[in-house]
Design an enzyme around this catalytic site. Structure first.
Site, short mmCIF file in Angstrom:
data_model
loop_
_atom_site.label_atom_id
_atom_site.label_comp_id
_atom_site.label_asym_id
_atom_site.label_seq_id
_atom_site.Cartn_x
_atom_site.Cartn_y
_atom_site.Cartn_z
N LYS A 1 0.84 -1.22 0.00
CA LYS A 1 0.00 0.00 0.00
C LYS A 1 0.87 1.26 0.00
CE LYS A 1 -2.97 -1.22 3.67
NZ LYS A 1 -3.80 -0.70 4.78
N LYS B 1 2.76 2.05 2.49
CA LYS B 1 2.73 2.56 3.87
C LYS B 1 3.74 1.81 4.72
CE LYS B 1 -1.49 4.32 5.62
NZ LYS B 1 -2.75 4.24 6.35
#
Ligand code: C2G
Length: 131
Positions: free
Chosen positions: A47, A49
């Site tokens: 993602k 992240k």
């Protein structure tokens, strides 16, 4: 409340904060049973992240919240439909920063986007800590 129905929600829950707790409480109060899928560190990397708190701790923090009945790992985007069927979910719920993003699940269950808690986010907390 009649027979509790099951709702599910997904997230990273990094630097667990009041915004996460408010979301869990509102879901628990409205549907009665709450399943939370917590993104693994590997999935978060996909993602784009990187969380400050490792997965093993984030899922334990989520499990420690009294509104949560079950916490499961989230390892990919595609698992939602299977999770909904496997856990007999009646409602899929996210904060409104995801508005419309999961409408493809509507044939399987209710899809609801709840207003986020203003003034708090993991990224803001990280920024504050950095300063
Ligand atoms: N949230 C909220 N209020 C805030 C901050 C977050 O209600 N102040 C909600 C978000 O809307 C989301 C949930 O808390 O529904 C988790 O947010 P994140 O941990 O940022 O989740 P994210 O990394 O966006 O992962 O498959 C979906 C993804 O796993 C979502």
């Amino acid at each position: 409340m009649s027979e509790p129905s099951t709702a599910i929600t997904y997230g990273t829950y990094d630097l667990f904060h009041i915004g996460h707790v408010n979301l869990f409480r509102r879901i628990k109060e409205r549907w009665g049973r709450l399943i939370v899928a917590v993104s693994t560190d590997v999935f978060n990397a996909q993602k784009g992240k990187r969380s400050a708190v490792p997965f093993a701790d984030r899922i334990e923090l989520v499990r420690a919240c009294r509104y949560v009945d079950l916490a499961i790992p989230e390892t990919c985007w595609e698992q939602k439909a299977d999770d909904i069927r496997r856990h007999h979910v009646q409602a899929f719920v996210m904060g409104d920063d995801w508005l419309g993003k999961f409408d493809e699940l509507k044939p399987l269950c209710e899809v609801v986007y709840l207003p986020r808690t203003q003034g708090v986010s993991s990224s803001e907390l990280k920024q504050y800590i950095r300063e």
